[in-house]
Scaffold this motif. Structure first.
Motif, short mmCIF file in Angstrom:
data_model
loop_
_atom_site.label_atom_id
_atom_site.label_comp_id
_atom_site.label_asym_id
_atom_site.label_seq_id
_atom_site.Cartn_x
_atom_site.Cartn_y
_atom_site.Cartn_z
N LYS A 177 26.60 52.61 30.69
CA LYS A 177 27.55 53.47 31.43
C LYS A 177 28.61 53.42 31.83
N TYR A 178 28.81 52.41 32.66
CA TYR A 178 30.06 51.79 33.25
C TYR A 178 30.73 50.68 32.54
N ALA A 179 30.55 50.71 31.30
CA ALA A 179 31.21 49.45 30.72
C ALA A 179 32.75 49.76 30.37
N ARG A 180 33.05 50.94 30.08
CA ARG A 180 34.60 51.35 30.23
C ARG A 180 35.36 51.21 31.32
N GLU A 181 34.57 51.64 32.48
CA GLU A 181 35.33 50.97 33.77
C GLU A 181 35.60 49.60 34.11
N LEU A 182 34.40 48.89 33.53
CA LEU A 182 34.62 47.52 33.79
C LEU A 182 35.49 46.93 32.89
N TYR A 183 35.71 47.48 31.67
CA TYR A 183 36.79 47.02 30.63
C TYR A 183 38.21 47.14 31.31
N ASP A 184 38.20 48.44 31.91
CA ASP A 184 39.71 48.50 32.51
C ASP A 184 39.94 47.79 33.72
N ALA A 185 38.84 47.31 34.58
CA ALA A 185 39.06 46.47 35.70
C ALA A 185 39.42 45.11 35.37
N LEU A 186 38.72 44.72 34.18
CA LEU A 186 38.69 43.21 33.78
C LEU A 186 39.72 42.71 32.85
N HIS A 187 40.34 43.97 32.30
CA HIS A 187 41.16 43.60 31.18
C HIS A 187 42.22 42.76 31.42
N ASP A 188 43.08 43.01 32.62
CA ASP A 188 44.26 42.32 32.93
C ASP A 188 43.88 41.39 34.05
N SER A 189 42.68 41.16 34.40
CA SER A 189 42.49 40.39 35.46
C SER A 189 41.37 39.38 35.43
N ASP A 190 41.52 38.24 36.16
CA ASP A 190 40.41 37.48 36.31
C ASP A 190 39.29 37.38 37.40
N ASP A 191 39.65 38.44 38.33
CA ASP A 191 38.66 38.70 39.33
C ASP A 191 37.44 39.41 38.73
N PRO A 192 36.45 38.67 39.05
CA PRO A 192 35.12 39.43 38.73
C PRO A 192 34.50 40.27 39.38
N SER A 193 35.02 40.58 40.77
CA SER A 193 34.50 41.46 41.73
C SER A 193 34.18 42.95 41.23
N PRO A 194 34.66 43.46 40.15
CA PRO A 194 33.90 44.56 39.59
C PRO A 194 32.48 44.40 39.21
N LEU A 195 32.16 43.29 38.77
CA LEU A 195 30.74 42.98 38.38
C LEU A 195 29.89 43.07 39.76
N LEU A 196 30.52 42.60 40.71
CA LEU A 196 29.65 42.58 42.05
C LEU A 196 29.48 44.07 42.49
N ASP A 197 30.60 44.97 42.54
CA ASP A 197 30.32 46.38 42.57
C ASP A 197 29.16 46.96 41.79
N LEU A 198 29.05 46.66 40.44
CA LEU A 198 28.21 47.14 39.41
C LEU A 198 26.81 47.00 40.08
N LEU A 199 26.64 45.54 40.27
CA LEU A 199 25.23 45.36 40.64
C LEU A 199 24.97 45.88 42.07
N ASN A 200 25.87 45.95 42.87
CA ASN A 200 25.39 46.76 44.11
C ASN A 200 25.01 48.01 43.94
N SER A 201 25.94 48.66 43.13
CA SER A 201 25.51 50.36 43.02
C SER A 201 24.41 50.43 42.11
N ALA A 202 23.98 49.59 41.28
CA ALA A 202 22.58 49.66 40.40
C ALA A 202 21.42 49.20 41.24
N HIS A 203 21.60 48.39 42.34
CA HIS A 203 20.66 47.89 43.29
C HIS A 203 20.28 49.12 44.21
N HIS A 204 21.44 49.80 44.65
CA HIS A 204 21.00 50.94 45.59
C HIS A 204 20.20 52.29 44.64
#
Length: 229
Positions: free
Chosen positions: A40-67
């Motif tokens: 569901k959130y693959a498109r948003e992750l692509y946009d966030a990771l496309h021009d950056s090596d910062d993997p923090s959007p993946l942490l946000d994804l797991l936190n939201s899935a957890h809750h």
């Protein structure tokens, strides 16, 4: 059972495995929800990771899935204790971003070595990695599968492993649930990943060899070869 190739640029490739936990159908439902959440959130992750090596959007994804898992379980008594592991490899050209929690695994195989990039979230695994116990003792440990970190399961918070690694041509990746490891020692995994052949045949060989030794748990496994960067 999928076999094929993908040209990464300008796309990214997402590989993920998830293993559910909880009574009845709750565990299976939990793992399916996590994988659906990633899609569901693959498109948003692509946009966030496309021009950056910062993997923090993946942490946000797991936190939201957890809750999300905890909230759903709190509304339905049949889903009490619902939780899931997840091991996610987000692959961009020449770079791999890892998001992981639980005891599913990600291995990186190169001709000179096979490395487990993920860390099992169990005390027994930590003892093994620190040299306090041997692999034999780890595999026989009564609490080898007792997870202290997992998505959902009523845990108030999580501390997933988030990391980035360089990739190079010829790398081979294995993602698997703990059911595969139940029947394979580390040397067996190295041996199988060192064999020639395509990912489809390697997955079949890994699962067949594992099931001959152990049928205690279901098995999910993915193999991907980095052909050229």
């Amino acid at each position: 059972d999928v076999d094929g190739e993908i040209l990464l640029e300008p796309s990214h490739l997402v590989l993920a495995v998830s293993d559910g936990m909880g009574g009845g159908k709750a565990g299976e439902f939990g793992s399916r929800l996590i994988l659906s959440w990633i899609r569901k959130y693959a498109r948003e992750l692509y946009d966030a990771l496309h021009d950056s090596d910062d993997p923090s959007p993946l942490l946000d994804l797991l936190n939201s899935a957890h809750h999300g898992l905890n909230a759903l379980a709190s509304e339905d008594p049949n889903l009490q204790g619902m939780g899931a592991t997840v091991t996610l490899a987000w692959i961009t050209p020449a770079r791999l971003h890892l998001a992981h929690i639980g005891d599913s695994r990600l291995y990186l195989h190169r001709p000179e070595e096979t490395t487990q990039l993920s860390q099992d979230h169990t005390r027994a695994f930590t003892q093994w990695q620190n040299g306090q116990i041997s692999e034999v003792q780890f595999r026989m440990h009564p609490r080898r599968s007792a997870l202290y970190d997992v998505l959902g399961a009523g845990h108030p918070s999580i501390h997933p492993q988030i990391a980035s690694h360089d990739l190079r041509s010829g790398d081979r990746l294995l993602l698997c649930t703990d059911g595969l490891v139940d029947g394979l020692w580390e040397r067996h995994i190295r041996e199988e990943l060192s064999e020639e052949g395509g990912p489809h045949d390697l997955v079949q060989n890994l699962i067949t060899r594992s099931r001959k030794a152990s049928r205690e748990d279901d098995v999910t496994a993915l193999v991907a070869d980095v052909l050229e960067l």
